[in-house]
Design an enzyme around this catalytic site. Structure first.
Site, PDB file in Angstrom:
ATOM      1  CD  GLU A 129      -2.752  -1.209   2.471  1.00  0.00           C
ATOM      2  OE1 GLU A 129      -3.664  -0.361   2.582  1.00  0.00           O
ATOM      3  OE2 GLU A 129      -2.512  -2.057   3.336  1.00  0.00           O
ATOM      4  CB  SER A 154      -5.805  -1.144   0.164  1.00  0.00           C
ATOM      5  OG  SER A 154      -5.460  -0.025   0.946  1.00  0.00           O
ATOM      6  CE1 TYR A 162      -7.197   4.148  -0.737  1.00  0.00           C
ATOM      7  CE2 TYR A 162      -6.954   1.879  -1.489  1.00  0.00           C
ATOM      8  CZ  TYR A 162      -6.988   2.804  -0.468  1.00  0.00           C
ATOM      9  OH  TYR A 162      -6.837   2.388   0.825  1.00  0.00           O
ATOM     10  NE  ARG A 177     -12.880   2.440   6.639  1.00  0.00           N
ATOM     11  CZ  ARG A 177     -11.839   2.139   5.859  1.00  0.00           C
ATOM     12  NH1 ARG A 177     -10.880   3.022   5.669  1.00  0.00           N
ATOM     13  NH2 ARG A 177     -11.762   0.959   5.290  1.00  0.00           N
ATOM     14  CG  ASP A 200     -14.263  -1.221   6.515  1.00  0.00           C
ATOM     15  OD1 ASP A 200     -14.573  -0.045   6.786  1.00  0.00           O
ATOM     16  OD2 ASP A 200     -13.222  -1.534   5.904  1.00  0.00           O
ATOM     17  CD  GLU A 242     -10.695  -4.869   6.161  1.00  0.00           C
ATOM     18  OE1 GLU A 242      -9.546  -4.429   6.384  1.00  0.00           O
ATOM     19  OE2 GLU A 242     -11.033  -5.371   5.082  1.00  0.00           O
ATOM     20  CG  ASN A 280      -9.095  -0.589   7.726  1.00  0.00           C
ATOM     21  OD1 ASN A 280      -8.348  -1.191   6.983  1.00  0.00           O
ATOM     22  ND2 ASN A 280     -10.422  -0.705   7.639  1.00  0.00           N
ATOM     23  N   GLY A 330      -6.987   5.285   5.276  1.00  0.00           N
ATOM     24  CA  GLY A 330      -6.529   6.222   4.260  1.00  0.00           C
ATOM     25  C   GLY A 330      -6.969   7.648   4.545  1.00  0.00           C
TER      26      GLY A 330
END
Length: 314
Positions: A25, A152, A218, A257, A259, A272, A274, A278
């Protein structure tokens, strides 16, 4: 949560914005890092870009740095390794500590934790061999086959037929020798940002692609981000509370974050978490913050404030 005036009055010293690195990443991290660096400098912080791929992090204290803003995505930055290095040299840093970073980066162990805590996460199977992959269809189809320690959506495949399971396993193993197959939840995808112990407004994700993959995250301009997310107020609060529980179980600190998927019956499923999300112009954390009335520069300053220990906060 520290108020804006408290952050303005705080002397953060010389700040290393850790970006780039050697993970899969890297490019996203560089993009996020430049945005963070610009925001810090706009707020008068003495901040500089540091790339662990070429710069020796152990030299930071001798160079006068007083803390680090970690914006390294993936392995080496989000998995506890960089956090351990910074602790070994006594440099405060943003976000989760070593334990929370390591647990959150490893999807398999994170799911074990959630399962043990009684939190909802889709059924899964560990794929160690080709035979494991071929038998994973017993979970039902479709399945998501993914590396356990990548972010990602790198290395992830949505598998809708048994004869594709082996190929998906081989593809995922290019990125990690730890691979899982997870039941696909047919429903809507949501994400909850957590900032300094509070959940920000929920975002609903919509993409014309098979799932919210790397391109959807992205590159694509077809991905839609809905905030308000369209849920009833009580349903949104319940999702936020579940995300907070999931983060707490995984020892997430500072910011992160979570999800989730929501099925047709209204059940929420943890996918998951994070710990270094990002911060690009396609990223979800800045969108959630904006919906909460927090502009990007202010968001970055609040994240930087997570590097303060209790003594510094007083």
């Amino acid at each position: 949560m520290m108020q804006s005036k408290d952050i303005v009055n705080q002397d953060f010293g010389k700040v290393a914005v850790l970006m780039g690195g050697n993970s899969a990443e890297r490019e996203v991290s560089l993009h996020s890092g430049q945005a963070v660096l610009a925001a810090l400098r706009a707020r008068g912080v003495d901040a500089y870009a540091v790339d662990p791929a070429s710069d020796n992090v152990h030299d930071l204290p001798a160079a006068g740095y007083t803390r680090a803003f970690i914006i390294l995505h993936g392995r080496g930055g989000e998995d506890g390794a960089m956090q351990a290095v910074l602790e070994s040299i006594g440099l405060p840093y943003t976000g989760s500590r070593v334990l929370g970073s390591a647990l959150s980066m490893d999807k398999l162990r994170c799911k074990w934790l959630w399962q043990g805590a009684g939190l909802p996460t889709p059924a899964w199977r560990v794929l160690k061999t080709e035979e494991d992959a071929e038998q994973a269809g017993e979970l039902g189809l479709p399945l998501m086959v993914k590396p356990a320690r990548e972010g990602s959506s790198i290395g992830i495949s949505k598998v809708e037929s048994v004869d594709r399971l082996k190929d998906a396993w081989v593809f995922a193993r290019q990125y990690d020798d730890s691979v899982i197959a997870e039941q696909f939840i047919d429903g809507e995808e949501y994400t909850v940002t957590i900032l300094a112990g509070e959940a920000l407004p929920v975002i609903r994700l919509q993409t014309p692609r098979e799932f919210y993959d790397y391109e959807a995250k992205y590159q694509s301009n077809d991905t839609r981000y809905l905030c308000p997310c369209g849920l009833a107020a009580d349903a949104e609060v319940a999702m936020q509370q579940l995300a907070m529980q999931a983060a707490e179980v995984a020892a997430v600190e500072g910011w992160g974050r979570v999800d989730l998927m929501r099925d047709a019956q209204g059940n929420n499923w943890l996918i998951e978490v994070n710990t270094v999300p990002g911060m690009t112009d396609h990223s979800l954390v800045p969108m959630a913050a904006q919906a909460a009335g927090i502009e990007f520069d202010e968001l970055v300053m609040r994240i930087l404030a997570t590097s303060l220990d209790e003594e510094e906060r007083t």
